[in-house]
Design a protein around this motif. Structure first.
Motif, PDB file in Angstrom:
ATOM      1  N   UNK A  32       0.912  -1.299  -0.180  1.00 25.49           N
ATOM      2  CA  UNK A  32      -0.468   0.109  -0.254  1.00 25.49           C
ATOM      3  C   UNK A  32       0.912   1.359   0.342  1.00 25.49           C
ATOM      4  N   UNK A  33       1.752   1.039   1.155  1.00 26.73           N
ATOM      5  CA  UNK A  33       2.733   2.549   0.711  1.00 26.73           C
ATOM      6  C   UNK A  33       3.676   2.188  -0.905  1.00 26.73           C
ATOM      7  N   UNK A  34       4.086   1.415  -1.079  1.00 27.79           N
ATOM      8  CA  UNK A  34       4.638   1.548  -2.537  1.00 27.79           C
ATOM      9  C   UNK A  34       3.656   2.283  -3.692  1.00 27.79           C
ATOM     10  N   UNK A  35       2.047   1.740  -3.224  1.00 26.78           N
ATOM     11  CA  UNK A  35       1.461   2.116  -4.620  1.00 26.78           C
ATOM     12  C   UNK A  35       1.167   3.464  -4.219  1.00 26.78           C
ATOM     13  N   UNK A  36       1.198   4.530  -2.841  1.00 33.74           N
ATOM     14  CA  UNK A  36       0.745   6.052  -2.571  1.00 33.74           C
ATOM     15  C   UNK A  36       2.009   6.354  -3.335  1.00 33.74           C
ATOM     16  N   UNK A  37       3.145   5.916  -2.768  1.00 32.82           N
ATOM     17  CA  UNK A  37       3.931   6.369  -3.231  1.00 32.82           C
ATOM     18  C   UNK A  37       5.011   6.327  -4.432  1.00 32.82           C
ATOM     19  N   UNK A  38       3.777   5.893  -5.989  1.00 33.51           N
ATOM     20  CA  UNK A  38       4.034   5.590  -7.589  1.00 33.51           C
ATOM     21  C   UNK A  38       4.750   4.108  -7.573  1.00 33.51           C
ATOM     22  N   UNK A  39       4.721   3.785  -6.809  1.00 34.45           N
ATOM     23  CA  UNK A  39       5.701   2.465  -6.956  1.00 34.45           C
ATOM     24  C   UNK A  39       4.806   0.508  -6.570  1.00 34.45           C
ATOM     25  N   UNK A  40       3.727   0.873  -7.606  1.00 34.66           N
ATOM     26  CA  UNK A  40       3.059   0.008  -7.406  1.00 34.66           C
ATOM     27  C   UNK A  40       3.359  -1.476  -8.199  1.00 34.66           C
ATOM     28  N   UNK A  41       3.744  -2.588  -7.581  1.00 33.24           N
ATOM     29  CA  UNK A  41       3.421  -3.831  -7.490  1.00 33.24           C
ATOM     30  C   UNK A  41       2.892  -4.225  -8.705  1.00 33.24           C
ATOM     31  N   UNK A  42       3.179  -4.352 -10.319  1.00 26.63           N
ATOM     32  CA  UNK A  42       2.346  -4.250 -11.760  1.00 26.63           C
ATOM     33  C   UNK A  42       2.776  -4.757 -12.549  1.00 26.63           C
ATOM     34  N   UNK A  43       3.565  -6.139 -12.174  1.00 26.54           N
ATOM     35  CA  UNK A  43       4.189  -6.838 -13.158  1.00 26.54           C
ATOM     36  C   UNK A  43       3.242  -8.012 -14.230  1.00 26.54           C
ATOM     37  N   UNK A  44       2.181  -7.892 -13.436  1.00 27.31           N
ATOM     38  CA  UNK A  44       0.931  -8.669 -14.386  1.00 27.31           C
ATOM     39  C   UNK A  44      -0.119  -8.047 -13.808  1.00 27.31           C
ATOM     40  N   UNK A  45      -1.518  -7.632 -13.803  1.00 27.14           N
ATOM     41  CA  UNK A  45      -2.853  -7.265 -13.325  1.00 27.14           C
ATOM     42  C   UNK A  45      -3.326  -8.596 -12.717  1.00 27.14           C
ATOM     43  N   UNK A  46      -2.302 -10.469 -12.645  1.00 25.62           N
ATOM     44  CA  UNK A  46      -3.245 -10.632 -10.961  1.00 25.62           C
ATOM     45  C   UNK A  46      -2.116 -10.105  -9.618  1.00 25.62           C
ATOM     46  N   UNK A  47      -1.219  -9.144 -10.176  1.00 27.17           N
ATOM     47  CA  UNK A  47      -0.729  -8.171  -9.111  1.00 27.17           C
ATOM     48  C   UNK A  47      -1.024  -7.430  -8.227  1.00 27.17           C
ATOM     49  N   UNK A  48      -2.620  -6.833  -8.483  1.00 31.46           N
ATOM     50  CA  UNK A  48      -3.238  -6.142  -8.127  1.00 31.46           C
ATOM     51  C   UNK A  48      -4.539  -6.054  -7.463  1.00 31.46           C
ATOM     52  N   UNK A  49      -4.480  -5.699  -6.476  1.00 29.69           N
ATOM     53  CA  UNK A  49      -6.065  -5.952  -5.731  1.00 29.69           C
ATOM     54  C   UNK A  49      -7.037  -6.440  -6.287  1.00 29.69           C
ATOM     55  N   UNK A  50      -8.037  -7.231  -5.470  1.00 33.03           N
ATOM     56  CA  UNK A  50      -9.638  -7.900  -6.126  1.00 33.03           C
ATOM     57  C   UNK A  50     -10.013  -6.284  -6.653  1.00 33.03           C
ATOM     58  N   UNK A  51     -10.146  -5.295  -5.279  1.00 39.63           N
ATOM     59  CA  UNK A  51     -10.707  -4.221  -5.487  1.00 39.63           C
ATOM     60  C   UNK A  51     -10.719  -4.007  -6.286  1.00 39.63           C
ATOM     61  N   UNK A  52      -8.944  -3.498  -7.184  1.00 37.57           N
ATOM     62  CA  UNK A  52      -8.972  -2.400  -8.165  1.00 37.57           C
ATOM     63  C   UNK A  52      -9.072  -2.947  -9.338  1.00 37.57           C
TER      64      UNK A  52
END
Length: 356
Positions: free
Chosen positions: A169-189
């Motif tokens: 969550x902190x990394x996403x807020x700071x512009x460094x989301x884990x996004x190697x694949x769509x499956x890395x993102x939360x189900x809500x997103x």
């Protein structure tokens, strides 16, 4: 955030018609309205919704309900053992909490709420439709068990997951989301699970609305968040033990209380930190013509060291259920993945220049 337009809900209505014939009523088919989540604040007006007499049906929780409240799921730590507010304390706490949650008053440079310093406050206050009042009992938390009003201690595995979730969550807020694949993102997103849609349903930022409909064989729970219809068989059929995003639900009557048991989740539920091991019991009890008491008990030995229970009062509502125009594969998700690839390319180019 997409605007939500009330349409004929073609695919959903067709599915509901096949699965629960006789369910559809004119109040599900009010076309032509379009709004954004906070554009028109909903009124608190209440009306009775007629339920046709049926010998095979209990007079249960049919109708549209509003479950928004500013009462938190967990009791704030600073309140200690205080289970309930006085009227004066409730008014003061509501004022302070509404100010604390006002996104227009949060400075991204210093942070606030769940936003770290230097992060992004993605939506301003215009888009929010959360509750601004505590529950009528003036309890300091929706959780009633454990008695301290807080979630039970985490298991070791639950603690590891919580730490990983906080870091992500902190990394996403700071512009460094884990996004190697769509499956890395939360189900809500990914618009697969709604933040407050459940099961279990918990008050959230907006779309705190649900419609319950009955037939002799089923109860249908239609949440506004991600416009998901959960169809609950009431005929005593066994569980199929096939994992599903919202689990498998089976319903029964305990006197005048509708009891819904749900298990066999595919992954985590909408509850932060939960797992596929979640076993859920929901109880819907109409306490008067305008109030539905919603109680749920969560058992997840993978995450928490003991079961816990929360109670959410729901108020009868006149407002229609709007379509929430969010779907898997939406434009925002493609943008997140494209942005991550662009960041990787920029980092590679910077590394090449630095090596020369």
């Amino acid at each position: 955030m997409n605007h939500r337009c009330l349409t004929t809900l073609g695919g959903l209505i067709s599915a509901m018609a096949l699965l629960a014939p006789g369910l559809l009523t004119p109040r599900l088919l009010a076309p032509g309205l379009c709004r954004s989540p906070g554009q028109h604040k909903r009124g608190g007006s209440i009306r009775n919704i007629d339920r046709p007499a049926n010998a095979g049906r209990k007079a249960g929780p049919a109708g549209r309900m509003d479950f928004r409240t500013i009462t938190p799921l967990e009791r704030p730590r600073e309140l200690g053992d205080k289970a309930s507010f006085t009227a004066e304390e409730a008014a003061a706490w509501e004022k302070d909490e509404n100010r604390r949650q006002n996104r227009d008053l949060i400075d991204p440079e210093t942070g606030g709420l769940n936003y770290p310093a230097g992060g992004v406050v993605p939506y301003n206050e215009f888009w929010y439709e959360r509750g601004d009042k505590i529950v009528g009992s003036r309890r300091t938390s929706l959780i009633v068990d454990p008695p301290n009003g807080r979630l039970p201690p985490l298991t070791p595995d639950g603690k590891v997951k919580a730490d990983a979730r906080a870091l992500a969550g902190r990394e996403t807020q700071l512009g460094r989301p884990k996004a190697d694949s769509w499956e890395d993102r939360p189900l809500q997103e990914r618009c697969i699970m709604g933040l407050n849609a459940g099961p279990p349903m918990t008050p959230g930022a907006y779309n705190n609305n649900v419609q319950l409909s009955q037939t002799p064989e089923t109860v249908v729970i239609l949440t506004e968040m991600v416009h998901d219809a959960r169809i609950v068989p009431m005929d005593g059929r066994p569980f199929l033990n096939i994992p599903q995003w919202k689990g498998e639900s089976r319903g029964r009557w305990d006197g005048d209380t509708l009891v819904v048991e749900t298990k066999n989740f595919k992954r985590e539920t909408s509850l932060a930190g939960s797992s596929a091991s979640t076993h859920l019991i929901e109880r819907f009890t109409r306490t008067d013509a305008n109030t539905l008491l919603y109680e749920f008990t969560v058992t997840d030995p993978t995450t928490w060291t003991r079961p816990w229970t929360a109670v959410v009062p729901m108020a009868r509502s006149e407002d229609p259920i709007y379509e929430y125009a969010c779907h898997e594969g939406n434009h925002a998700l493609a943008g997140i993945l494209a942005g991550a690839r662009a960041d990787e390319k920029a980092a590679e180019e910077a590394a090449k220049k630095g090596s020369k």
